[in-house]
Write a protein that holds these residues in place. Structure first.
Motif: not given
Length: 581
Positions: A144, A198, A202, A377
């Motif tokens: 991520d 951001d 997320d 994810k």
């Protein structure tokens, strides 16, 4: 070790207000073209701060220490070609960890849309990321983009640094007394409070996430209406990040180095810098002399054994005494990315579009475990390979998309360029080397399926003359104007003729010679405007046949004949005589 600039010690300031004033004054003296107002603050002719983009006197980092390592003198060119998978060849320093590089490029694409006048290059973000954190400590981030461990600068307590007391109650830096720079781009909490973004979608603004931090850094550098393609504005922006001439020079060195070529390397394998601006090297002449060895003494110190004595044996363990097993270090649970074994094609097999058009079908990949279970994810990176001008929507050649709940990531739409042929797109797992998916897309020539004349005036000409009216036609494809479509015009003497006529109407080439075949292309509105037509001495009706790529065809009649002569009255009739009664 690369050469480095001279280091400097930072003098503490007694209050945050004094630090801000000092920074503003220094920026005014260092930034080309900058001036100071009556209060000593920096001003520019185009300064337009907005509430969510306030100017912070302490800069983005609070002037925290930074890495002073310089790039190698050798150019990183030639760099490994894009789209060939992970490649660690070439100059080591030119390699940027995959997820970190993706974050920089995504930030550039976002700023190109949000603030096109800023002209932010992703290489500038890479240069600042190198100087601030060594590219997130060599790319030690998860899929991520979040750092595997916090990256914190020293506390800004006025001891060798600016004095910035706590502004976030320790929320970002864990320090409720003083502020510390946080994350791969080293934002102090007070700056992150308004500059945070951001970047990975997320729903959180996390300074420890490289996507969030890179986008925030881009917005920070693009404030005040700066145009980073102008050197003066570029200098101002960099100095506003950390107000130091050495910092400006170091960032500019890395910016120019990355502009000459970079390549992607696996996460966690980046080169870590070693020299920092708050570390002062002590010259060899100033180092202390070696300490003399103590004189030998036969009298042991209390609690020690004389030389040569045997070590005392450990007391035996009484029978039945329980022993404590060694404690195993806690294991980190695997991330979704760690469980991926391979990728599968989750969409169609064929992709076709005409040059200049957007592909209707989009490429998609599904992440699966070894047992075939889907994985959500997970970041999937789609890379366009080879020498082609086809890109993703927005002009990028690399796009990173996270898999949804069904384990599928759908790439942005492909935008065909003008080069025809086959385009290869590769899908890989960001941060992992597992079996990916390769797609083939075909770009065909622009085409038209309909071609009609825009006027209906008959086209006639006398022998040896020129046609008065020009020929204009309109090409369309599925009802829309077909631009940049190739077409061929040919003069023939019959409907079935496959070759041009050797007589009749003709065009003139650049040398004035008669030619009966002409190549041309539709304009932006799909119009074909043919050049002037001429006639030789041959009378008759000929055909102008025009055909486009895609098969659209139309014919126009061309008539060559002598002009009609006026009627001559009968000489035997006297018009003055009256008819007989």
């Amino acid at each position: 070790m690369a050469a480095q600039f001279g280091r400097r010690l930072r003098k503490g300031v007694t209050t945050t207000a004094v630090a801000a004033a000092a920074v503003a004054a220094l920026a005014a003296s260092q930034a080309p073209g900058a001036t100071t107002d009556s209060a000593g603050g920096q001003t520019t002719s185009d300064a337009t701060s907005t509430p969510d983009e306030a100017t912070d006197g302490d800069g983005a980092t609070g002037d925290s220490p930074y890495y002073t390592d310089l790039p190698p003198l050798n150019s990183p060119n030639p760099s490994p070609s894009a789209g060939t998978g992970i490649d660690t060849s070439g100059v080591t320093e030119a390699g940027i960890p995959a997820t970190v590089l993706d974050a920089y490029k995504q930030a550039e694409a976002t700023l190109r849309e949000k603030k096109p006048g800023c002209n932010l290059p992703w290489q500038l973000l890479a240069a600042i990321g190198k100087v601030e954190s060594g590219q997130a400590r060599g790319g030690r981030v998860d899929a991520d983009g979040t750092t595997l461990s916090p990256i914190l600068g020293p506390q800004l307590d006025g001891n060798g640094f600016a004095l910035i007391k706590d502004t976030d109650d320790g929320a970002y830096d864990g320090n409720s007394t003083y502020d510390q720079a946080v994350g791969p781009m080293q934002f102090i909490p007070s700056t992150w409070a308004w500059a945070g973004r951001d970047g990975n979608g997320d729903g959180r603004e996390d300074p420890n996430n490289i996507y969030d931090a890179a986008l925030a850094a881009g917005h920070y550098l693009c404030r005040n209406g700066w145009d980073l393609s102008v050197q003066d504005d570029l200098d101002r922006a960099i100095l506003s990040y950390n107000n130091s001439t050495e910092y400006l020079n170091t960032v500019m060195s890395w910016l120019e180095y990355y502009r000459r070529g970079t390549h992607e390397i696996p996460d966690g394998t980046g080169t870590l810098p070693t020299d920092r601006s708050d570390r002062v090297t002590v010259p060899p002449s100033a180092s202390a002399a070696p300490k003399p060895k103590p004189e030998h003494s036969t009298t042991p110190k209390p609690g020690t054994k004389p030389p040569g004595s045997s070590p005392s044996p450990k007391p035996p363990t009484a029978p039945g005494t329980p022993t404590t097993p060694p404690t195993k270090p806690p294991t980190t649970p695997p991330t979704p990315t760690d469980t991926v074994d391979h990728l599968e094609n989750a969409g169609v097999a064929q992709f076709t579009a005409m040059a200049g058009d957007t592909f209707t079908e989009r490429m998609s990949a599904r992440a699966e475990t070894d047992a075939g279970r889907t994985v959500a994810k997970v970041r999937i990176r789609f890379t366009i390979a080879g020498d082609t001008d086809t890109t993703f929507t927005g002009g990028e050649r690399v796009a990173t998309v996270m898999t949804d709940s069904s384990g599928v990531a759908v790439a942005p739409a492909l935008q065909a360029g003008e080069q025809t042929g086959t385009v290869t797109v590769q899908a890989t797992v960001a941060g992992r080397t597992v079996k990916g998916v390769s797609y083939k897309a075909t770009v065909t020539e622009r085409a038209a399926d309909s071609l009609v004349r825009t006027g209906d005036t008959p086209l006639t000409c006398t022998p040896g003359g020129a046609f008065a009216d020009a020929v204009e036609l309109k090409a369309t494809y599925r009802g829309e104007a077909a631009d940049k479509v190739a077409a061929t015009a040919m003069i023939v003497d019959s409907v079935l003729a496959g070759t041009p006529s050797d007589k009749g109407p003709y065009f003139k080439d650049a040398d004035g010679n008669a030619v009966r075949t002409w190549s041309l292309t539709t304009d932006a509105n799909g119009l074909l405007k043919l050049p002037q037509l001429y006639a030789d001495d041959t009378e008759g009706t000929f055909l102008l046949r025009v055909t486009t790529t895609g098969g659209a065809t139309t014919t126009v009649a061309l008539t060559v004949k002598k002009a009609d002569e006026p009627e001559t009255p009968d000489p035997s009739t006297d018009p003055s005589e009256s008819p007989a009664a």
